[in-house]
Design a protein around this motif. Structure first.
Motif, PDB file in Angstrom:
ATOM      1  N   VAL A 246       0.841  -1.200   0.000  1.00  0.00           N
ATOM      2  CA  VAL A 246       0.000   0.000   0.000  1.00  0.00           C
ATOM      3  C   VAL A 246       0.875   1.249   0.000  1.00  0.00           C
ATOM      4  CG1 VAL A 246      -1.626   1.350   1.399  1.00  0.00           C
ATOM      5  CG2 VAL A 246      -2.013  -1.090   1.022  1.00  0.00           C
ATOM      6  N   SER A 247       1.950   1.220   0.778  1.00  0.00           N
ATOM      7  CA  SER A 247       2.881   2.347   0.797  1.00  0.00           C
ATOM      8  C   SER A 247       3.502   2.569  -0.581  1.00  0.00           C
ATOM      9  CB  SER A 247       3.975   2.092   1.830  1.00  0.00           C
ATOM     10  OG  SER A 247       4.939   3.102   1.793  1.00  0.00           O
ATOM     11  N   ALA A 248       3.894   1.492  -1.234  1.00  0.00           N
ATOM     12  CA  ALA A 248       4.487   1.599  -2.570  1.00  0.00           C
ATOM     13  C   ALA A 248       3.476   2.153  -3.570  1.00  0.00           C
ATOM     14  CB  ALA A 248       4.994   0.237  -3.033  1.00  0.00           C
ATOM     15  N   LEU A 249       2.231   1.758  -3.456  1.00  0.00           N
ATOM     16  CA  LEU A 249       1.198   2.233  -4.374  1.00  0.00           C
ATOM     17  C   LEU A 249       0.851   3.699  -4.134  1.00  0.00           C
ATOM     18  CD1 LEU A 249      -1.190  -0.852  -4.402  1.00  0.00           C
ATOM     19  CD2 LEU A 249       0.394  -0.126  -6.198  1.00  0.00           C
ATOM     20  N   GLY A 250       1.171   4.195  -2.953  1.00  0.00           N
ATOM     21  CA  GLY A 250       0.836   5.568  -2.615  1.00  0.00           C
ATOM     22  C   GLY A 250       1.923   6.577  -2.967  1.00  0.00           C
ATOM     23  N   ARG A 251       2.918   6.165  -3.707  1.00  0.00           N
ATOM     24  CA  ARG A 251       3.998   7.084  -4.109  1.00  0.00           C
ATOM     25  C   ARG A 251       3.448   8.155  -5.035  1.00  0.00           C
ATOM     26  NH1 ARG A 251       6.728   7.365  -0.402  1.00  0.00           N
ATOM     27  NH2 ARG A 251       4.887   6.446   0.418  1.00  0.00           N
ATOM     28  N   PRO A 252       4.080   9.325  -5.031  1.00  0.00           N
ATOM     29  CA  PRO A 252       3.613  10.418  -5.888  1.00  0.00           C
ATOM     30  C   PRO A 252       3.750  10.099  -7.378  1.00  0.00           C
ATOM     31  CG  PRO A 252       5.383  11.152  -4.400  1.00  0.00           C
ATOM     32  CD  PRO A 252       5.218   9.685  -4.226  1.00  0.00           C
ATOM     33  N   VAL A 253       2.983  10.806  -8.177  1.00  0.00           N
ATOM     34  CA  VAL A 253       3.072  10.665  -9.626  1.00  0.00           C
ATOM     35  C   VAL A 253       4.501  10.997 -10.044  1.00  0.00           C
ATOM     36  CG1 VAL A 253       2.265  11.590 -11.821  1.00  0.00           C
ATOM     37  CG2 VAL A 253       0.653  11.234  -9.952  1.00  0.00           C
ATOM     38  N   GLY A 254       5.046  10.216 -10.927  1.00  0.00           N
ATOM     39  CA  GLY A 254       6.405  10.439 -11.390  1.00  0.00           C
ATOM     40  C   GLY A 254       7.436   9.636 -10.616  1.00  0.00           C
ATOM     41  N   CYS A 255       7.036   9.061  -9.520  1.00  0.00           N
ATOM     42  CA  CYS A 255       7.933   8.212  -8.730  1.00  0.00           C
ATOM     43  C   CYS A 255       7.617   6.765  -9.085  1.00  0.00           C
ATOM     44  CB  CYS A 255       7.699   8.455  -7.247  1.00  0.00           C
ATOM     45  SG  CYS A 255       8.711   7.431  -6.180  1.00  0.00           S
ATOM     46  N   GLU A 256       8.584   6.082  -9.659  1.00  0.00           N
ATOM     47  CA  GLU A 256       8.360   4.708 -10.099  1.00  0.00           C
ATOM     48  C   GLU A 256       9.053   3.717  -9.174  1.00  0.00           C
ATOM     49  OE1 GLU A 256       9.565   4.166 -14.116  1.00  0.00           O
ATOM     50  OE2 GLU A 256       8.317   5.795 -14.848  1.00  0.00           O
ATOM     51  N   ILE A 257       8.331   2.711  -8.802  1.00  0.00           N
ATOM     52  CA  ILE A 257       8.924   1.573  -8.101  1.00  0.00           C
ATOM     53  C   ILE A 257       8.887   0.439  -9.110  1.00  0.00           C
ATOM     54  CG2 ILE A 257       8.698  -0.058  -6.202  1.00  0.00           C
ATOM     55  CD1 ILE A 257       7.454   2.199  -4.576  1.00  0.00           C
ATOM     56  N   ARG A 258      10.031   0.072  -9.589  1.00  0.00           N
ATOM     57  CA  ARG A 258      10.099  -0.928 -10.654  1.00  0.00           C
ATOM     58  C   ARG A 258      10.299  -2.337 -10.131  1.00  0.00           C
ATOM     59  NH1 ARG A 258      12.921   2.154 -15.685  1.00  0.00           N
ATOM     60  NH2 ARG A 258      11.662   4.016 -15.499  1.00  0.00           N
ATOM     61  N   GLU A 259      10.701  -2.426  -8.896  1.00  0.00           N
ATOM     62  CA  GLU A 259      10.870  -3.742  -8.283  1.00  0.00           C
ATOM     63  C   GLU A 259      10.688  -3.578  -6.786  1.00  0.00           C
ATOM     64  OE1 GLU A 259      14.206  -7.278  -7.930  1.00  0.00           O
ATOM     65  OE2 GLU A 259      14.408  -5.748  -9.466  1.00  0.00           O
ATOM     66  N   LEU A 260      10.018  -4.527  -6.176  1.00  0.00           N
ATOM     67  CA  LEU A 260       9.792  -4.480  -4.738  1.00  0.00           C
ATOM     68  C   LEU A 260      10.021  -5.882  -4.197  1.00  0.00           C
ATOM     69  CD1 LEU A 260       8.773  -2.932  -2.212  1.00  0.00           C
ATOM     70  CD2 LEU A 260       6.462  -3.625  -2.874  1.00  0.00           C
ATOM     71  N   VAL A 261      10.977  -6.006  -3.312  1.00  0.00           N
ATOM     72  CA  VAL A 261      11.254  -7.284  -2.670  1.00  0.00           C
ATOM     73  C   VAL A 261      11.000  -7.111  -1.185  1.00  0.00           C
ATOM     74  CG1 VAL A 261      13.005  -9.037  -2.194  1.00  0.00           C
ATOM     75  CG2 VAL A 261      12.995  -7.856  -4.396  1.00  0.00           C
ATOM     76  N   VAL A 262      10.099  -7.894  -0.654  1.00  0.00           N
ATOM     77  CA  VAL A 262       9.772  -7.833   0.769  1.00  0.00           C
ATOM     78  C   VAL A 262      10.245  -9.131   1.405  1.00  0.00           C
ATOM     79  CG1 VAL A 262       7.933  -7.569   2.462  1.00  0.00           C
ATOM     80  CG2 VAL A 262       7.747  -6.423   0.254  1.00  0.00           C
ATOM     81  N   CYS A 263      11.131  -9.008   2.366  1.00  0.00           N
ATOM     82  CA  CYS A 263      11.646 -10.202   3.037  1.00  0.00           C
ATOM     83  C   CYS A 263      11.892  -9.881   4.498  1.00  0.00           C
ATOM     84  CB  CYS A 263      12.914 -10.695   2.360  1.00  0.00           C
ATOM     85  SG  CYS A 263      14.239  -9.500   2.317  1.00  0.00           S
ATOM     86  N   PRO A 264      12.002 -10.893   5.334  1.00  0.00           N
ATOM     87  CA  PRO A 264      12.282 -10.643   6.744  1.00  0.00           C
ATOM     88  C   PRO A 264      13.661  -9.999   6.918  1.00  0.00           C
ATOM     89  CG  PRO A 264      11.878 -12.990   6.338  1.00  0.00           C
ATOM     90  CD  PRO A 264      11.864 -12.308   5.030  1.00  0.00           C
ATOM     91  N   ALA A 265      13.820  -9.230   7.967  1.00  0.00           N
ATOM     92  CA  ALA A 265      15.091  -8.566   8.242  1.00  0.00           C
ATOM     93  C   ALA A 265      16.226  -9.570   8.421  1.00  0.00           C
ATOM     94  CB  ALA A 265      14.959  -7.685   9.479  1.00  0.00           C
ATOM     95  N   THR A 266      15.884 -10.792   8.765  1.00  0.00           N
ATOM     96  CA  THR A 266      16.909 -11.814   8.997  1.00  0.00           C
ATOM     97  C   THR A 266      17.375 -12.485   7.690  1.00  0.00           C
ATOM     98  OG1 THR A 266      15.193 -13.453   9.395  1.00  0.00           O
ATOM     99  CG2 THR A 266      16.111 -12.314  11.318  1.00  0.00           C
TER     100      THR A 266
END
Length: 58
Positions: free
Chosen positions: A35-55
């Motif tokens: 949801v945070s990634a989808l809420g980025r401003p116009v013109g800000c692109e997230i081309r890859e998102l990797v979510v993993c545990p801190a460990t």
């Protein structure tokens, strides 16, 4: 048409889904990240998102 899944019939997707690892992030944390990634401003692109545990070391 109505499909009833019983122990004899399983979904093809269910056969590919693995149970979460013990150190996996909680689903609500992953959802909040998306949801945070989808809420980025116009013109800000997230081309890859990797979510993993801190460990995770990789």
């Amino acid at each position: 048409m109505r499909i009833v899944l019983t122990s004899k019939h399983t979904s093809p997707l269910a056969a590919r889904v693995r149970p979460p690892a013990a150190d996996a992030n909680p689903p609500e944390d992953v959802a909040a990240t998306v949801v945070s990634a989808l809420g980025r401003p116009v013109g800000c692109e997230i081309r890859e998102l990797v979510v993993c545990p801190a460990t995770e070391t990789s």
